[in-house]
Design a protein around this motif. Structure first.
Motif, PDB file in Angstrom:
ATOM      1  N   ASP A  41       0.833  -1.211   0.000  1.00  0.00           N
ATOM      2  CA  ASP A  41       0.000   0.000   0.000  1.00  0.00           C
ATOM      3  C   ASP A  41       0.865   1.258   0.000  1.00  0.00           C
ATOM      4  OD1 ASP A  41       0.871  -0.714   2.548  1.00  0.00           O
ATOM      5  OD2 ASP A  41      -0.743   0.388   3.538  1.00  0.00           O
ATOM      6  N   LEU A  42       2.024   1.177   0.707  1.00  0.00           N
ATOM      7  CA  LEU A  42       2.919   2.332   0.738  1.00  0.00           C
ATOM      8  C   LEU A  42       3.518   2.615  -0.637  1.00  0.00           C
ATOM      9  CD1 LEU A  42       4.805   1.950   4.126  1.00  0.00           C
ATOM     10  CD2 LEU A  42       3.419   3.869   3.384  1.00  0.00           C
ATOM     11  N   TRP A  43       3.874   1.550  -1.335  1.00  0.00           N
ATOM     12  CA  TRP A  43       4.463   1.746  -2.669  1.00  0.00           C
ATOM     13  C   TRP A  43       3.431   2.282  -3.641  1.00  0.00           C
ATOM     14  CZ3 TRP A  43       9.377   2.119  -2.415  1.00  0.00           C
ATOM     15  CH2 TRP A  43      10.071   1.408  -1.430  1.00  0.00           C
ATOM     16  N   MET A  44       2.169   1.779  -3.503  1.00  0.00           N
ATOM     17  CA  MET A  44       1.088   2.316  -4.335  1.00  0.00           C
ATOM     18  C   MET A  44       0.906   3.808  -4.058  1.00  0.00           C
ATOM     19  SD  MET A  44      -0.261   0.311  -6.456  1.00  0.00           S
ATOM     20  CE  MET A  44      -1.770   1.236  -6.811  1.00  0.00           C
ATOM     21  N   ALA A  45       0.927   4.155  -2.765  1.00  0.00           N
ATOM     22  CA  ALA A  45       0.725   5.553  -2.375  1.00  0.00           C
ATOM     23  C   ALA A  45       1.857   6.427  -2.905  1.00  0.00           C
ATOM     24  CB  ALA A  45       0.635   5.661  -0.858  1.00  0.00           C
ATOM     25  N   LEU A  46       3.071   5.877  -2.857  1.00  0.00           N
ATOM     26  CA  LEU A  46       4.214   6.630  -3.391  1.00  0.00           C
ATOM     27  C   LEU A  46       4.023   6.893  -4.882  1.00  0.00           C
ATOM     28  CD1 LEU A  46       7.089   7.810  -3.015  1.00  0.00           C
ATOM     29  CD2 LEU A  46       7.981   5.559  -3.607  1.00  0.00           C
ATOM     30  N   LEU A  47       3.541   5.850  -5.582  1.00  0.00           N
ATOM     31  CA  LEU A  47       3.279   5.993  -7.017  1.00  0.00           C
ATOM     32  C   LEU A  47       2.242   7.086  -7.255  1.00  0.00           C
ATOM     33  CD1 LEU A  47       4.260   4.570  -9.593  1.00  0.00           C
ATOM     34  CD2 LEU A  47       2.160   3.226  -9.526  1.00  0.00           C
ATOM     35  N   ASN A  48       1.153   7.076  -6.452  1.00  0.00           N
ATOM     36  CA  ASN A  48       0.131   8.120  -6.559  1.00  0.00           C
ATOM     37  C   ASN A  48       0.732   9.506  -6.342  1.00  0.00           C
ATOM     38  OD1 ASN A  48      -2.063   6.565  -7.161  1.00  0.00           O
ATOM     39  ND2 ASN A  48      -2.775   6.359  -5.046  1.00  0.00           N
ATOM     40  N   SER A  49       1.554   9.620  -5.296  1.00  0.00           N
ATOM     41  CA  SER A  49       2.185  10.904  -4.985  1.00  0.00           C
ATOM     42  C   SER A  49       3.002  11.406  -6.165  1.00  0.00           C
ATOM     43  CB  SER A  49       3.106  10.772  -3.770  1.00  0.00           C
ATOM     44  OG  SER A  49       2.363  10.859  -2.591  1.00  0.00           O
ATOM     45  N   LEU A  50       3.781  10.492  -6.773  1.00  0.00           N
ATOM     46  CA  LEU A  50       4.645  10.901  -7.879  1.00  0.00           C
ATOM     47  C   LEU A  50       3.820  11.305  -9.094  1.00  0.00           C
ATOM     48  CD1 LEU A  50       7.551   8.288  -7.578  1.00  0.00           C
ATOM     49  CD2 LEU A  50       7.542  10.691  -6.892  1.00  0.00           C
ATOM     50  N   LYS A  51       2.747  10.527  -9.375  1.00  0.00           N
ATOM     51  CA  LYS A  51       1.866  10.870 -10.499  1.00  0.00           C
ATOM     52  C   LYS A  51       1.316  12.277 -10.331  1.00  0.00           C
ATOM     53  CE  LYS A  51      -0.233   6.401 -11.451  1.00  0.00           C
ATOM     54  NZ  LYS A  51      -1.452   5.654 -11.106  1.00  0.00           N
ATOM     55  N   VAL A  52       0.734  12.522  -9.146  1.00  0.00           N
ATOM     56  CA  VAL A  52       0.137  13.830  -8.877  1.00  0.00           C
ATOM     57  C   VAL A  52       1.188  14.929  -9.006  1.00  0.00           C
ATOM     58  CG1 VAL A  52      -0.908  15.282  -7.105  1.00  0.00           C
ATOM     59  CG2 VAL A  52      -1.703  12.939  -7.417  1.00  0.00           C
ATOM     60  N   ALA A  53       2.379  14.687  -8.413  1.00  0.00           N
ATOM     61  CA  ALA A  53       3.407  15.727  -8.389  1.00  0.00           C
ATOM     62  C   ALA A  53       3.883  16.063  -9.797  1.00  0.00           C
ATOM     63  CB  ALA A  53       4.581  15.277  -7.519  1.00  0.00           C
ATOM     64  N   VAL A  54       4.020  15.041 -10.664  1.00  0.00           N
ATOM     65  CA  VAL A  54       4.478  15.299 -12.037  1.00  0.00           C
ATOM     66  C   VAL A  54       3.460  16.188 -12.759  1.00  0.00           C
ATOM     67  CG1 VAL A  54       4.806  14.240 -14.300  1.00  0.00           C
ATOM     68  CG2 VAL A  54       5.934  13.267 -12.301  1.00  0.00           C
ATOM     69  N   PHE A  55       2.167  15.781 -12.718  1.00  0.00           N
ATOM     70  CA  PHE A  55       1.161  16.568 -13.439  1.00  0.00           C
ATOM     71  C   PHE A  55       0.967  17.943 -12.803  1.00  0.00           C
ATOM     72  CE2 PHE A  55      -0.023  12.325 -14.980  1.00  0.00           C
ATOM     73  CZ  PHE A  55       0.008  12.597 -16.339  1.00  0.00           C
ATOM     74  N   ALA A  56       1.010  17.992 -11.474  1.00  0.00           N
ATOM     75  CA  ALA A  56       0.812  19.274 -10.798  1.00  0.00           C
ATOM     76  C   ALA A  56       1.935  20.241 -11.132  1.00  0.00           C
ATOM     77  CB  ALA A  56       0.721  19.074  -9.287  1.00  0.00           C
ATOM     78  N   SER A  57       3.204  19.725 -11.171  1.00  0.00           N
ATOM     79  CA  SER A  57       4.283  20.682 -11.430  1.00  0.00           C
ATOM     80  C   SER A  57       4.274  21.124 -12.887  1.00  0.00           C
ATOM     81  CB  SER A  57       5.645  20.126 -11.001  1.00  0.00           C
ATOM     82  OG  SER A  57       5.790  18.797 -11.388  1.00  0.00           O
ATOM     83  N   ILE A  58       3.888  20.225 -13.816  1.00  0.00           N
ATOM     84  CA  ILE A  58       3.804  20.650 -15.222  1.00  0.00           C
ATOM     85  C   ILE A  58       2.710  21.713 -15.381  1.00  0.00           C
ATOM     86  CG2 ILE A  58       3.197  19.928 -17.566  1.00  0.00           C
ATOM     87  CD1 ILE A  58       4.529  17.224 -16.922  1.00  0.00           C
ATOM     88  N   GLY A  59       1.539  21.439 -14.812  1.00  0.00           N
ATOM     89  CA  GLY A  59       0.433  22.399 -14.894  1.00  0.00           C
ATOM     90  C   GLY A  59       0.807  23.733 -14.277  1.00  0.00           C
ATOM     91  N   ALA A  60       1.444  23.675 -13.105  1.00  0.00           N
ATOM     92  CA  ALA A  60       1.802  24.907 -12.401  1.00  0.00           C
ATOM     93  C   ALA A  60       2.884  25.668 -13.156  1.00  0.00           C
ATOM     94  CB  ALA A  60       2.271  24.583 -10.986  1.00  0.00           C
TER      95      ALA A  60
END
Lengths: 263, 278
Positions: free
Chosen positions: A55-74
């Motif tokens: 579950d932690l690795w899944m959550a890490l993957l989610n965090s990275l996905k969000v961070a990549v798209f969020a930083s590109i958008g921002a």
């Protein structure tokens, strides 16, 4: 005037204060004791447990996905904003500047709460998408600030020079302005990335089922008072990654400065 | 005409985004604060002032008062600790300065929750610190270091101190320290020179540092939630509770609305003041 020793002593105490909790975390991640209350011998078993926590690795993957798209958008929105704020002086820009400052001063809980209300009242399903939208929102202002400060030192005469040499407006922008501003935009994007990965409060409000990010999982582990040593092991790993990243970026800028100095 | 169109093109993306995801939601909070409670969760029909009656309840007033004093005390302690550090950083040799700055910033690139959690372990009632304090009778048998407002202040100082140090350092770096020698030569004591020359000299940095710590503290939620216990709860916890546990969105909105006004009003006021000066 004899210089006082007070500033030096305070600085050393503050540094001790900053690093003491981190030291405790690292030490306890190797501690046999389940509650880390006293030293009961060296072990690596918490790291093994960590390895098994999917579950932690899944959550890490989610965090990275969000961070990549969020930083590109921002990066896109923030760069536009910085240009507009730098270039124009009008009523619209006064309002614009105010809007950019709002996410910086609004406490996170208000931001999370208001975004939750927006999504609930428009009937948008809470998911990784709503988390990403929220993250872009609080990251835009930081990117705008960073790019704006770079624009202040930017010499716009080189754009005129490029135009005089026959470049179209688009060419001048793409081949002259953008490459020169790229380090500033990237620095803003990196800041956005770290803010996104670190965020808990806003995410906690707008996350849906199955869209837990790493901080959300860490929070529920702390809250349920379970598996403290596993969190310690995870923290230690994250610390190593952070320190390595800082060290690498320091080396990179130091190398560049050295090269520029020798020119 | 073409210029204004280009301005619109550059402004629209961020203006539109922040309008939709910051301004509209904030107004939505203000609006929903005047809606009835829906017993099924969600937002009820009809308009009412009733949600604001909560601010007449003694328990909420206690919470508000605690929110303000915890925020004020945290800000004060951060200032007292940050001023000498900023002073030292501004005066120390250049090569040491960047190293020290890095040392101050690096811990704060680690996850915020993890930093709070570290204190959770240190202050734990079975932890070494609590046992040591008990053995020298500084801590009672049944007293705890964790789960009270003192713990909230301590951990908040830990998380906000660098945010106080950085603007103070930025201001102190530009300060002309020879002014202090001048003040001393004219007969001022060291303390007097500090208060009457140094502090006014870094006024801007001081205000930034005060705002940067105090405002987010008002909306503090995670720290009181993890180390505050019932005696250390702040208004942010109540908002979250109304939201998640009670599913009473209008009541949560009423509290969030008051908090937003408290936070945004000084900002709008300062903008007007700046505009007035120009």
């Amino acid at each position: 005037m004899k210089p006082s020793r007070l500033p030096l002593i305070t600085t050393l105490l503050v540094l001790a204060f900053f690093y003491l909790p981190i030291g405790v975390l690292i030490l306890n991640s190797f501690n046999e004791s389940r509650f880390g209350t006293r030293w009961q011998g060296f072990t690596l078993k918490w790291y093994e447990r960590l390895w098994e926590r999917e579950d932690l690795w899944m959550a890490l993957l989610n965090s990275l996905k969000v961070a990549v798209f969020a930083s590109i958008g921002a990066m896109i929105l923030g760069t536009c904003a910085a240009f507009a704020l730098h270039r124009y002086r009008s009523r619209v820009q006064t309002a614009h500047a105010l809007l950019i400052t709002m996410p910086l001063v609004l406490p996170e809980i208000l931001m999370g709460m208001s975004l939750l209300l927006l999504f609930v009242s428009t009937g948008i399903q809470l998911s990784l998408l709503t988390v990403t939208l929220a993250h872009i929102t609080f990251c835009v202002s930081y990117v705008a600030l960073v790019v704006q400060s770079r624009l202040q030192d930017f010499d716009f005469q080189i754009v005129d020079a490029a135009r005089d040499l026959g470049a179209t407006k688009l060419q001048a922008f793409l081949k002259v302005v953008l490459p020169l501003l790229a380090p500033g935009i990237l620095a803003g994007g990196l800041l956005a990335f770290t803010l996104s990965v670190d965020d808990f409060v806003v995410t906690f409000f707008v996350k849906g089922p199955g869209s837990d990010t790493l901080p959300v999982v860490i929070y529920s582990m702390i809250k349920k008072s379970r598996e403290f040593p596993v969190i310690n092991a995870l923290s230690t790993l994250l610390l190593v990654v952070t320190f390595a990243a800082v060290w690498a970026s320091q080396r990179l800028t130091a190398d560049r400065e050295a090269r520029e100095g020798s020119d | 005409m073409r210029d204004s169109r280009r301005e619109l093109l550059a402004t629209l993306p961020s203006f539109g985004w922040l309008g939709l995801f910051v301004l509209v939601p904030t107004l939505l909070v203000l609006a929903i604060a005047f809606r009835e409670t829906d017993p099924a969760g969600g937002i009820g029909a009809g308009w009412t002032w009733r949600q604001f009656a909560i601010f007449g309840q003694p328990s909420i007033l206690v919470l508000l008062w605690r929110t303000i004093w915890i925020s004020a005390l945290t800000t004060l302690i951060c200032m007292v600790m940050a001023l000498p550090v900023a002073w030292y950083l501004a005066r120390v040799r250049k090569e040491w300065r960047s190293r020290l700055l890095l040392l101050i910033i690096v811990p704060f690139w680690t996850n915020f929750l993890i930093r709070v959690f570290a204190w959770n372990q240190i202050l734990h009632s079975e932890g070494g610190l609590a046992r040591f304090l008990r053995s020298i009778h500084l801590l009672g048998e049944n007293d705890s270091l964790l789960f009270n407002s003192g713990a909230v202040v301590l951990v908040s100082v830990y998380t906000y101190l660098p945010f106080a140090i950085l603007p103070l350092y930025a201001a102190a770096e530009k300060f002309d320290f020879s002014l202090l020698d001048a003040a001393r030569d004219l007969g001022a004591t060291a303390l007097r020179a500090f208060w009457s020359v140094f502090v006014p000299g870094i006024r801007k940095g001081l205000i930034t540092a005060l705002v940067i710590v105090f405002v987010p503290m008002l909306g503090s939620y995670v720290v009181p939630d993890l180390v505050g216990g019932t005696d250390g709860q702040m208004i942010g916890n109540k908002i979250a509770q109304r939201n998640f546990a009670d599913r009473n969105l209008p009541s949560a909105s009423a509290m969030a609305a008051i908090l937003s006004l408290a936070v945004l009003a000084p900002m709008l006021f300062r903008k007007r003041e700046e505009a007035g000066k120009q």
